[in-house]
Design an enzyme around this catalytic site. Structure first.
Site, PDB file in Angstrom:
ATOM      1  N   LYS A 195       0.834  -1.214   0.000  1.00 34.20           N
ATOM      2  CA  LYS A 195       0.000   0.000   0.000  1.00 34.20           C
ATOM      3  C   LYS A 195       0.864   1.257   0.000  1.00 34.20           C
ATOM      4  CE  LYS A 195      -4.162  -2.164   1.324  1.00 34.20           C
ATOM      5  NZ  LYS A 195      -5.448  -2.266   1.847  1.00 34.20           N
ATOM      6  N   LYS A 224      -4.214  -9.403  -6.396  1.00 33.47           N
ATOM      7  CA  LYS A 224      -5.359  -9.747  -5.555  1.00 33.47           C
ATOM      8  C   LYS A 224      -6.544  -8.831  -5.864  1.00 33.47           C
ATOM      9  CE  LYS A 224      -5.947  -8.342  -1.132  1.00 33.47           C
ATOM     10  NZ  LYS A 224      -7.340  -8.158  -0.748  1.00 33.47           N
ATOM     11  N   LYS A 260     -10.850  -4.211  -2.554  1.00 33.07           N
ATOM     12  CA  LYS A 260     -11.844  -3.155  -2.706  1.00 33.07           C
ATOM     13  C   LYS A 260     -11.236  -1.767  -2.797  1.00 33.07           C
ATOM     14  CE  LYS A 260     -13.350  -4.156   1.914  1.00 33.07           C
ATOM     15  NZ  LYS A 260     -12.212  -3.762   2.732  1.00 33.07           N
TER      16      LYS A 260
HETATM   17  P1  ATP Z   1      -8.527  -3.219   1.100  1.00 34.48           P
HETATM   18  O1  ATP Z   1      -8.145  -3.050  -0.328  1.00 34.48           O
HETATM   19  O2  ATP Z   1      -9.105  -2.005   1.729  1.00 34.48           O
HETATM   20  O3  ATP Z   1      -7.409  -3.817   1.928  1.00 34.48           O
HETATM   21  P2  ATP Z   1      -9.741  -5.832   0.888  1.00 34.48           P
HETATM   22  O4  ATP Z   1     -10.618  -6.178  -0.266  1.00 34.48           O
HETATM   23  O5  ATP Z   1      -8.357  -6.390   0.922  1.00 34.48           O
HETATM   24  O6  ATP Z   1      -9.736  -4.252   1.052  1.00 34.48           O
HETATM   25  P3  ATP Z   1     -10.106  -6.218   3.725  1.00 34.48           P
HETATM   26  O7  ATP Z   1     -11.106  -5.416   4.467  1.00 34.48           O
HETATM   27  O8  ATP Z   1      -8.663  -5.827   3.824  1.00 34.48           O
HETATM   28  O9  ATP Z   1     -10.537  -6.284   2.186  1.00 34.48           O
HETATM   29  O10 ATP Z   1     -10.210  -7.723   4.150  1.00 34.48           O
HETATM   30  C1  ATP Z   1     -11.421  -8.331   4.626  1.00 34.48           C
HETATM   31  C2  ATP Z   1     -11.268  -9.833   4.592  1.00 34.48           C
HETATM   32  O11 ATP Z   1     -11.384 -10.291   3.227  1.00 34.48           O
HETATM   33  C3  ATP Z   1      -9.892 -10.323   5.080  1.00 34.48           C
HETATM   34  O12 ATP Z   1     -10.062 -11.515   5.816  1.00 34.48           O
HETATM   35  C4  ATP Z   1      -9.148 -10.576   3.812  1.00 34.48           C
HETATM   36  O13 ATP Z   1      -8.111 -11.510   3.981  1.00 34.48           O
HETATM   37  C5  ATP Z   1     -10.252 -11.091   2.895  1.00 34.48           C
HETATM   38  N1  ATP Z   1      -9.935 -10.851   1.492  1.00 34.48           N
HETATM   39  C6  ATP Z   1      -9.647  -9.652   0.941  1.00 34.48           C
HETATM   40  N2  ATP Z   1      -9.417  -9.782  -0.366  1.00 34.48           N
HETATM   41  C7  ATP Z   1      -9.548 -11.114  -0.660  1.00 34.48           C
HETATM   42  C8  ATP Z   1      -9.407 -11.893  -1.844  1.00 34.48           C
HETATM   43  N3  ATP Z   1      -9.074 -11.309  -3.004  1.00 34.48           N
HETATM   44  N4  ATP Z   1      -9.619 -13.219  -1.773  1.00 34.48           N
HETATM   45  C9  ATP Z   1      -9.957 -13.816  -0.600  1.00 34.48           C
HETATM   46  N5  ATP Z   1     -10.086 -13.142   0.565  1.00 34.48           N
HETATM   47  C10 ATP Z   1      -9.891 -11.805   0.551  1.00 34.48           C
HETATM   48 MG    MG Z   2      -7.011  -5.842   2.530  1.00 36.68          MG
END
Ligand code: ATP
Ligand code: MG
Length: 328
Positions: A112, A195, A198
């Site tokens: 990040k 990955k 969001k």
């Molecule tokens: P950000 O980009 O803000 O980090 P994010 O999509 O990574 O958002 P988080 O809020 O960080 O989402 O994570 C919430 C949960 O979803 C965590 O347990 C994380 O490991 C899981 N997660 C996030 N992205 C994925 C993915 N691509 N595949 C499977 N699990 C995911």
């Molecule tokens: Mg995340």
């Protein structure tokens, strides 16, 4: 010892299919295993710039999505992180027990921060794992369901627990990350080497997307050269990602999914993936909409705040006492 399960999601943006497959889809079954604490990590959302109205809206959305996962609100404690002040208080304590070197090795921080100017990187982004460790230990949680990207942070929490327990006696419960066998890392549809996230929404499927949009995104997902539907992360990352999505939603192994499509062309395979995603998310979206309109989440979050605060404050007092903060 009782089984305590805890997991959080940040309200940083629209929830994705990655969040759904990695965590949300399984929350209901977890409630049969132990006492569950699910929370909206709004303090963590502040680690990247975010508009206040967007943050509030995302928080409400996330509460509705948690409930749409089918959990019985009476069986779980669902709460907003910032509504339980013990998280921030414990953070002020624990930041003294995790070190600069280990924090700077965290992949999430490196990923990040590498996209930001140094002058814009907040201290909170760097110390994110400290607060996450507090989130976990406050509830004596032993099982932490996460996607693969968060495993490193749970490992660091384990180091912290060892450190504190060695120094002060058995004060904290040891947590363990738990990942899904299939779907712990869903990749972007436009760049299957990245990955699905969001906060970096390139090639994401959003849980709120129209079904027609979802179908279009899947049909135009980047695939690989060749024509065989085969799981091969190195050479076929696009097809492998779609196979993972299919297998995770159907609750079958990757091998079973491969077998089903061994004679299919890419186009037919993609159509089958789109069908299963639209079926699952269509039903999920209906539930989400009902909860949003009925405002059922308001009471759940209020009760969650009370239940979570009572437990978290007890743990906080136990820790304060152990490390020598005088109770007055
Ligand atoms: P950000 O980009 O803000 O980090 P994010 O999509 O990574 O958002 P988080 O809020 O960080 O989402 O994570 C919430 C949960 O979803 C965590 O347990 C994380 O490991 C899981 N997660 C996030 N992205 C994925 C993915 N691509 N595949 C499977 N699990 C995911
Ligand atoms: Mg995340």
């Amino acid at each position: 010892m009782a089984t305590r399960i805890l997991t959080g999601i940040k309200p940083t943006g629209q929830l994705t299919l990655g969040n759904y497959i990695g965590v949300l889809k399984h929350l209901k079954e977890e409630t049969n295993r132990g006492e569950c604490f699910y929370f909206i990590a709004d303090l963590h959302a502040l680690t990247m710039p975010i508009d206040p109205e967007v943050l509030k809206q995302n928080t409400i959305d996330l509460a509705c999505f948690y409930l749409a996962s089918g959990i019985d609100p009476k069986k779980v404690t669902l709460f907003v992180q910032s509504s339980v002040s013990a998280h921030a208080e414990l953070n002020a304590i624990m930041q003294n027990y995790l070190y600069m070197g280990e924090l700077s090795r965290m992949t999430q921080f490196k990923d990040k921060s590498s996209k930001m100017k140094e002058s814009a990187i907040g201290l909170g982004l760097f110390s994110y794992p400290v607060l996450m460790a507090c989130d976990i230990v406050l509830y004596d949680a032993n099982i932490i369901p996460v996607g693969e990207d968060q495993v490193q942070h749970v490992e660091l929490t384990r180091d912290l627990v060892n450190r504190i327990n060695n120094k002060y006696g058995n004060v904290l419960v040891m947590p363990k990350a738990e990942m899904r066998k299939v779907g712990a890392r869903i990749m972007s549809l436009s760049d299957p080497t990245k990955k699905m996230s969001k906060s970096d929404p390139k090639g994401d499927i959003f849980l709120k997307d129209d079904l027609a949009v979802i179908r279009k995104k899947i049909m135009s997902a980047v695939t690989d050269s060749g024509s065989e539907v085969k799981y091969d992360i190195e050479n076929k990352p696009g097809i492998s990602n779609l196979l993972t999505i299919y297998a995770a939603l159907k609750d079958i192994s990757i091998e079973e999914a491969e077998n089903q499509f061994k004679d299919s062309r890419y186009g037919d395979f993609k159509k089958a993936v789109a069908d299963v995603v639209c079926d699952e998310l269509g039903a999920f979206q209906k539930k989400y909409q009902e909860i949003l309109e009925s405002k059922a989440y308001v009471k759940v979050l209020e009760e969650g705040k009370e239940k979570a605060s009572a437990i978290a404050n007890q743990t906080l007092n136990r820790i304060k006492d152990a490390i020598g903060l005088l109770k007055v």
